[in-house]
Scaffold this motif. Sequence first.
Motif, PDB file in Angstrom:
ATOM      1  N   ALA A  50     -46.961 -90.004  64.743  1.00 22.46           N
ATOM      2  CA  ALA A  50     -47.999 -90.741  65.456  1.00 22.46           C
ATOM      3  C   ALA A  50     -47.468 -91.152  66.817  1.00 22.46           C
ATOM      4  O   ALA A  50     -46.242 -91.286  67.023  1.00 22.46           O
ATOM      5  N   ILE A  51     -48.398 -91.352  67.747  1.00 22.35           N
ATOM      6  CA  ILE A  51     -48.032 -91.770  69.097  1.00 22.35           C
ATOM      7  C   ILE A  51     -49.044 -92.790  69.571  1.00 22.35           C
ATOM      8  O   ILE A  51     -50.250 -92.655  69.344  1.00 22.35           O
ATOM      9  N   SER A  52     -48.556 -93.850  70.209  1.00 25.22           N
ATOM     10  CA  SER A  52     -49.427 -94.894  70.721  1.00 25.22           C
ATOM     11  C   SER A  52     -50.313 -94.358  71.832  1.00 25.22           C
ATOM     12  O   SER A  52     -50.065 -93.280  72.389  1.00 25.22           O
ATOM     13  N   HIS A  59     -43.722 -92.419  66.018  1.00 29.50           N
ATOM     14  CA  HIS A  59     -43.239 -92.586  64.652  1.00 29.50           C
ATOM     15  C   HIS A  59     -43.241 -91.221  63.977  1.00 29.50           C
ATOM     16  O   HIS A  59     -44.110 -90.387  64.258  1.00 29.50           O
ATOM     17  N   TYR A  60     -42.264 -91.029  63.095  1.00 23.34           N
ATOM     18  CA  TYR A  60     -42.166 -89.763  62.373  1.00 23.34           C
ATOM     19  C   TYR A  60     -41.841 -90.024  60.911  1.00 23.34           C
ATOM     20  O   TYR A  60     -41.144 -90.979  60.573  1.00 23.34           O
ATOM     21  N   THR A  61     -42.328 -89.143  60.070  1.00 21.94           N
ATOM     22  CA  THR A  61     -41.863 -89.190  58.694  1.00 21.94           C
ATOM     23  C   THR A  61     -40.432 -88.655  58.652  1.00 21.94           C
ATOM     24  O   THR A  61     -40.022 -87.858  59.512  1.00 21.94           O
ATOM     25  N   ASP A  62     -39.675 -89.111  57.680  1.00 27.86           N
ATOM     26  CA  ASP A  62     -38.243 -88.791  57.640  1.00 27.86           C
ATOM     27  C   ASP A  62     -37.972 -87.285  57.633  1.00 27.86           C
ATOM     28  O   ASP A  62     -37.001 -86.814  58.240  1.00 27.86           O
ATOM     29  N   SER A  63     -38.817 -86.528  56.966  1.00 29.29           N
ATOM     30  CA  SER A  63     -38.533 -85.100  56.786  1.00 29.29           C
ATOM     31  C   SER A  63     -38.660 -84.294  58.071  1.00 29.29           C
ATOM     32  O   SER A  63     -38.168 -83.152  58.128  1.00 29.29           O
ATOM     33  N   VAL A  64     -39.286 -84.853  59.105  1.00 21.95           N
ATOM     34  CA  VAL A  64     -39.431 -84.110  60.358  1.00 21.95           C
ATOM     35  C   VAL A  64     -38.661 -84.768  61.501  1.00 21.95           C
ATOM     36  O   VAL A  64     -38.595 -84.204  62.605  1.00 21.95           O
ATOM     37  N   GLN A  65     -38.111 -85.939  61.249  1.00 29.25           N
ATOM     38  CA  GLN A  65     -37.358 -86.648  62.290  1.00 29.25           C
ATOM     39  C   GLN A  65     -36.257 -85.743  62.854  1.00 29.25           C
ATOM     40  O   GLN A  65     -35.485 -85.153  62.099  1.00 29.25           O
ATOM     41  N   GLY A  66     -36.208 -85.640  64.174  1.00 31.18           N
ATOM     42  CA  GLY A  66     -35.193 -84.813  64.815  1.00 31.18           C
ATOM     43  C   GLY A  66     -35.598 -83.360  64.991  1.00 31.18           C
ATOM     44  O   GLY A  66     -34.943 -82.609  65.719  1.00 31.18           O
ATOM     45  N   ARG A  67     -36.660 -82.950  64.332  1.00 29.08           N
ATOM     46  CA  ARG A  67     -37.133 -81.555  64.457  1.00 29.08           C
ATOM     47  C   ARG A  67     -38.489 -81.485  65.177  1.00 29.08           C
ATOM     48  O   ARG A  67     -38.752 -80.530  65.906  1.00 29.08           O
ATOM     49  N   PHE A  68     -39.336 -82.474  64.952  1.00 27.12           N
ATOM     50  CA  PHE A  68     -40.664 -82.501  65.547  1.00 27.12           C
ATOM     51  C   PHE A  68     -40.712 -83.560  66.646  1.00 27.12           C
ATOM     52  O   PHE A  68     -40.066 -84.610  66.528  1.00 27.12           O
ATOM     53  N   THR A  69     -41.511 -83.283  67.668  1.00 26.19           N
ATOM     54  CA  THR A  69     -41.721 -84.245  68.753  1.00 26.19           C
ATOM     55  C   THR A  69     -43.205 -84.326  69.063  1.00 26.19           C
ATOM     56  O   THR A  69     -43.858 -83.293  69.292  1.00 26.19           O
ATOM     57  N   TYR A  80     -49.844 -83.324  71.546  1.00 29.93           N
ATOM     58  CA  TYR A  80     -49.044 -82.167  71.159  1.00 29.93           C
ATOM     59  C   TYR A  80     -48.126 -82.519  69.988  1.00 29.93           C
ATOM     60  O   TYR A  80     -47.754 -83.678  69.790  1.00 29.93           O
ATOM     61  N   LEU A  81     -47.769 -81.514  69.245  1.00 30.17           N
ATOM     62  CA  LEU A  81     -46.729 -81.651  68.234  1.00 30.17           C
ATOM     63  C   LEU A  81     -45.817 -80.445  68.361  1.00 30.17           C
ATOM     64  O   LEU A  81     -46.186 -79.331  67.991  1.00 30.17           O
ATOM     65  N   GLN A  82     -44.655 -80.665  68.943  1.00 29.09           N
ATOM     66  CA  GLN A  82     -43.655 -79.615  69.077  1.00 29.09           C
ATOM     67  C   GLN A  82     -42.837 -79.574  67.806  1.00 29.09           C
ATOM     68  O   GLN A  82     -42.217 -80.571  67.443  1.00 29.09           O
ATOM     69  N   MET A  83     -42.840 -78.433  67.143  1.00 25.38           N
ATOM     70  CA  MET A  83     -42.160 -78.305  65.858  1.00 25.38           C
ATOM     71  C   MET A  83     -41.048 -77.273  65.984  1.00 25.38           C
ATOM     72  O   MET A  83     -41.304 -76.097  66.236  1.00 25.38           O
ATOM     73  N   ASN A  84     -39.814 -77.735  65.830  1.00 23.72           N
ATOM     74  CA  ASN A  84     -38.646 -76.872  65.914  1.00 23.72           C
ATOM     75  C   ASN A  84     -37.941 -76.802  64.556  1.00 23.72           C
ATOM     76  O   ASN A  84     -38.171 -77.633  63.687  1.00 23.72           O
ATOM     77  N   SER A  85     -37.084 -75.815  64.411  1.00 25.18           N
ATOM     78  CA  SER A  85     -36.303 -75.650  63.175  1.00 25.18           C
ATOM     79  C   SER A  85     -37.208 -75.713  61.954  1.00 25.18           C
ATOM     80  O   SER A  85     -36.920 -76.417  60.981  1.00 25.18           O
ATOM     81  N   LEU A  86     -38.277 -74.974  62.007  1.00 25.20           N
ATOM     82  CA  LEU A  86     -39.256 -75.035  60.929  1.00 25.20           C
ATOM     83  C   LEU A  86     -38.687 -74.516  59.623  1.00 25.20           C
ATOM     84  O   LEU A  86     -37.857 -73.593  59.606  1.00 25.20           O
ATOM     85  N   LYS A  87     -39.169 -75.110  58.546  1.00 23.74           N
ATOM     86  CA  LYS A  87     -38.737 -74.771  57.194  1.00 23.74           C
ATOM     87  C   LYS A  87     -39.944 -74.338  56.370  1.00 23.74           C
ATOM     88  O   LYS A  87     -41.077 -74.750  56.661  1.00 23.74           O
ATOM     89  N   PRO A  88     -39.717 -73.563  55.328  1.00 25.57           N
ATOM     90  CA  PRO A  88     -40.866 -73.166  54.478  1.00 25.57           C
ATOM     91  C   PRO A  88     -41.648 -74.354  53.945  1.00 25.57           C
ATOM     92  O   PRO A  88     -42.874 -74.274  53.802  1.00 25.57           O
ATOM     93  N   GLU A  89     -40.974 -75.462  53.713  1.00 28.16           N
ATOM     94  CA  GLU A  89     -41.673 -76.643  53.200  1.00 28.16           C
ATOM     95  C   GLU A  89     -42.557 -77.327  54.241  1.00 28.16           C
ATOM     96  O   GLU A  89     -43.292 -78.254  53.917  1.00 28.16           O
TER      97      GLU A  89
END
Length: 124
Positions: A50-52, A59-69, A80-89
């Motif tokens: 989420a973004i103000s 704010h990010y959920t723990d599972s995407v922290q550091g990978r999504f912006t 925007y949602l930039q998603m890096n280091s994507l995982k099958p999950e």
Amino acid sequence: QVQLEESGGGLVQAGGSLRLSCAASGRADRPYAMGWFRQAPGKEREFVAAISWNGGRTHYTDSVQGRFTVGRDNVENTVYLQMNSLKPEDTAVYYCAATKIYSGSYYLREYDFWGQGTQVTVSS
């Protein structure tokens, strides 16, 4: 009323990147914070980020922290949602949503408007 439309989903290999966009249109009576949620098959819709309204808080959920912006351009009325280091999950339908709560919210019920979603599929 605010209309939201997501784009940018697709199929990507594990470790790859995607950038989702959410375009807002319509008449807003006040600034909205924005959230991203996702729903995998057979699972409940869950909070991702989420973004103000002014972009000052995220704010990010723990599972995407550091990978999504998450980011926003209020001139272009786009989030925007930039998603890096994507995982099958990370495979799911991704939704953007708008809330009047300043910094966004983790809770689906606190969002007033929703987009139709965009599919993200990450292959292993």
